[in-house]
Design an enzyme around this catalytic site. Structure first.
Site, PDB file in Angstrom:
ATOM      1  N   CYS A 174       8.707   2.119  -0.282  1.00 49.78           N
ATOM      2  CA  CYS A 174       7.660   2.361  -1.290  1.00 49.78           C
ATOM      3  C   CYS A 174       6.571   3.259  -0.706  1.00 49.78           C
ATOM      4  O   CYS A 174       6.088   4.178  -1.367  1.00 49.78           O
ATOM      5  CB  CYS A 174       7.075   1.034  -1.758  1.00 49.78           C
ATOM      6  SG  CYS A 174       5.786   1.200  -2.999  1.00 49.78           S
ATOM      7  N   CYS A 234       7.901  -7.509  -4.171  1.00 50.91           N
ATOM      8  CA  CYS A 234       7.148  -7.573  -5.420  1.00 50.91           C
ATOM      9  C   CYS A 234       8.038  -7.554  -6.646  1.00 50.91           C
ATOM     10  O   CYS A 234       7.693  -8.105  -7.673  1.00 50.91           O
ATOM     11  CB  CYS A 234       6.111  -6.462  -5.477  1.00 50.91           C
ATOM     12  SG  CYS A 234       6.807  -4.807  -5.656  1.00 50.91           S
TER      13      CYS A 234
END
Lengths: 357, 390
Positions: free
Chosen positions: A101, A197
């Site tokens: 990410c 997440c």
């Protein structure tokens, strides 16, 4: 400078944005919407892009007194992080999505977009430091070692580090919470986010099974004798001991560990603890956070897990691959993880582990 | 004109009057006065009767502006509530007669789209979307054809009087004529007081208006519903508004709404001149930009421009940083911008439907506002394009 503050809705990015404003920067807060179908509420400490989180980020921006927008990066996140996560597991490797990410979203898509729009950089709440040295700006570990995130930032190129501001690296988490409190930020006591997440349940194996299927395959010992069954080889990690469900005991009663995952034959190979020992590793697609590593062997440290120990090693470049030879063997090392080279507290660079021996 | 020096605006340039527009002084005064007046309009004593009188006078003046009977004005807390009450209420009434098809245009506001979807998910409705042409105008032939085939199954038709994103005015009189006996509702939130609108002449069953789009306060709207039509309520309680809407009547907001309605400072011709000047200059500055619905009849204050190769949320941020407030159209609950369903219905693809900005003008807008916005636009578009191609 004109900078974009990436605001997750957590305490760290809120304080980072506030500090950037105080440092005299012109700051605009941006919350990245990373889930295509965001959940309304946080569930426990997981998930960082619920609607509730974007609301928290907006309120923090209000308190700090900066404009706030939401950027939809759901497509980029899915393509660059979620799909990579699945395909890496399907290939029998253990990926680190936070690192991906940072590499593909926060300091690529966001930083590039920010620069094109006329901003100079991106400020985040990562625990890491930068220093200006003789070779330019370099990336370093945070003061608070228990929170240090330099490992997941090791995929940043010099160019990206030049556009990154990490205002929290010189402070402990405890003090950041106190500071948030004194700044009147409502997220001061918001729990830290853990885990992945986009797997809100925290059940990675279950999440993967839903998407990759749960084809039954054999668990074999090193001789190839079948001693059990599993439901999807990709739900195992090298070095794993628990949850193997093997009923056949070893002759000496010692536990078995996952030694190897063979995705093509959907086979999990298990064996004794000593078989996990690794003395060298090879990484592909190396990224340098400062001057590039050369073919000349250099003494330094290598870290292979986000919060693991840094181990003494000799590292060098061989045919475009990063090689690290350990001074002392390490037990259990999964391919797919990042090997991050440190020179003291400075991040030299990283690569994705593709081979161990 | 554009060569004039760039003026730095004090409090920024507001080009988002279609979202909400400044409250008129008369409306603020009326609200302030009423806030200081004690009494629940449903109380029977002196104070209650006094507030009731103010409220009924407000109802009458709004009825005059709408061209309906005062009995036909049902006050609500928003345009959204009025739309929900109308669509669901008329649907439930019609369903008793075995009708379950909800016909809406493809470009309705979410305050119609979402209640329609809810009816489909929970109440057995079948939604039929009538398309629009490239100009953003509802395809009357498509509507006619559908009604010819399935008139007996249609519970309600809802078509907005004008579109909130493009400002394109819809042929409501024709829709009503084609509908025959089928109840027609129209969301007139954007049109009310901006273009010719008569509830009686249009022959509508129901219509929605809202105060804050015309200089009244936020938090009050009205459902105009034909006399004698009984529909089930959404909110049950004291039955204050024809047993269709319960809740203590918000007298200060309603009286203020009426004050805004009675104000005649909105000059449609001046606002549309500004709009046209702005649109013309935008296209001159950004040669590949184009105005959506330019060949259709539009509201005076709305211009929707597509800037190819950009993303509207990036443009909005950059315009905002230059102190110009405009809009990307409609935003979803997470604040994430999606392709505009209105532009998609007009034939845009997924990419160009995310490349537009809506600029909307009000009575307070000036030529200087336009000039300032135009002076920052080329650089914003340049940076927006650069950001889109990284």
């Amino acid at each position: 400078m004109k900078i974009i503050a990436a605001m997750s809705g957590g305490v760290d990015s809120a304080v980072a944005a506030a500090r950037a404003v105080e440092a005299g920067h012109e700051v605009i807060g941006v919350h990245l919407a990373l889930a295509s179908n965001p959940q309304k509420y946080r569930s426990g400490a997981r998930g960082c892009c619920t609607i509730e989180d974007s609301h928290d980020a907006r309120r923090a921006a209000d308190v700090i007194g900066i404009p706030f927008y939401i950027w939809d990066m759901a497509e980029e996140f899915h393509a660059g992080v979620v799909e990579d996560f699945m395909s890496e597991y399907a290939a029998g490797r253990t990926p680190n999505p936070c690192l991906r990410c940072n590499e593909k979203i926060k300091f690529a898509a966001v930083l590039d977009r920010a620069r094109a729009m006329g901003f100079d950089g991106v400020v985040t709440g990562h625990y890491a430091r930068t220093e200006i040295g003789p070779t330019g700006k370099t990336l370093h570990r945070a003061i608070d070692i228990s929170k240090d995130q330099s490992y997941v930032l090791s995929v940043l190129t010099v160019e990206q580090i030049n556009g990154a501001i990490f205002p929290l690296g010189d402070t402990t988490k405890v003090d950041i919470r106190k500071e948030a409190e004194s700044r009147g930020l409502a997220v001061a006591q918001k729990p830290d986010s853990h885990d992945i997440c986009f797997v809100p349940s925290g059940d990675n194996a279950g999440w993967l099974r839903e998407r990759l299927g749960s084809e039954v395959g054999p668990i074999v010992d090193q001789e190839g004798t079948k001693i059990g069954e599993h439901k999807g080889a990709y739900t195992y990690t090298i070095g794993q001991r628990k949850g193997l469900g093997i009923t056949v005991p070893t002759s000496d009663g010692s536990p078995r560990f996952v030694l190897k995952i063979e995705p093509v034959t959907n086979t999990v190979v298990v064996g004794a603890r000593e078989e996990l020992a690794v003395t060298s590793m090879v990484g592909e697609r190396p990224v340098w956070c400062g001057p590039a590593v050369t073919t000349a062997p250099t003494q330094g440290l290598v870290q292979v897990r986000a919060h693991g120990q840094a181990l003494s090693c000799t590292y060098f470049l061989r045919d475009g691959f990063l090689v690290a030879e350990l001074d002392l063997p390490l037990l259990g090392l999964a391919t797919g993880q990042a090997m991050v080279i440190y020179d003291g507290d400075r991040v030299v660079g990283s690569a994705t582990i593709c081979e161990t021996a | 004109m554009l060569a004039s020096p760039r003026l730095a605006p004090m409090s920024g340039i507001y080009l988002d009057h279609a979202a909400t527009t400044p409250m008129l002084e008369v409306a603020i005064t009326a609200m302030d006065t009423q806030l200081r007046t004690l009494g629940n309009p449903s109380s029977l004593h002196t104070q209650g009767r006094a507030v009731r009188k103010d409220l009924e006078e407000a109802r009458e003046s709004i009825a005059r502006a709408v061209d309906c009977d005062p009995t036909e004005v049902i006050f609500t807390a928003s345009g959204t509530e009025a739309n929900n009450t109308a669509l669901k209420g008329i649907y439930w009434s019609s369903r008793k007669n075995g009708r379950n098809v909800v016909v809406i245009s493809a470009i309705e506001h979410h305050a119609i789209l979402d209640p329609a979807l809810w009816l489909a998910e929970h109440e057995g409705a079948e939604i039929v979307y009538i398309g629009v042409d490239v100009h953003g105008v509802i395809k009357l032939d498509e509507l006619r054809e559908f009604i010819e085939q399935r008139a007996d199954e249609i519970a309600v038709i809802s078509v907005m009087a004008s579109n909130n994103e493009t400002g394109v005015i819809q042929p409501i009189a024709e829709v009503v004529a084609i509908a025959g006996d089928i109840p027609v509702h129209s969301d007139a939130v954007q049109s009310f007081r901006k273009s010719e609108l008569s509830f009686n002449k249009l022959g509508l069953y129901a219509m929605t208006i809202s105060a804050h789009k015309i200089g009244g306060p936020i938090g009050v709207g009205a459902l105009i519903l034909k006399r004698t039509i009984e529909i089930p309520a959404l909110l049950h309680g004291g039955g204050q508004e024809r047993e269709i809407r319960s809740g203590t009547l918000n007298a200060p907001a309603i009286v203020s709404f009426a004050a805004a309605v009675s104000d005649h400072s909105y000059q449609a011709s001046m606002v549309s001149e500004l709009r046209d000047f702005f649109a013309q200059e935008v296209v001159a500055l950004i040669p590949d930009a184009y105005v959506n619905g330019i060949n259709a009849a539009r509201l005076p204050g709305i211009v929707n421009v597509t800037f190819p190769g950009t993303q509207s949320d990036t443009l909005l941020l950059l315009m905002d940083a230059e102190k110009v407030s405009c809009s990307t159209g409609s935003a979803c609950s997470a604040g994430v911008h999606r392709p505009s369903h209105v532009l998609l219905a007009m034939g845009h693809n997924e990419i160009t439907a995310q490349s537009s900005l809506r600029f909307s003008f009000g009575s307070q807008s000036t030529i200087q506002d336009c000039q300032y916005a135009l002076s920052v636009l080329p650089d914003v578009i340049r940076r927006g394009r650069a950001a889109n191609f990284v």
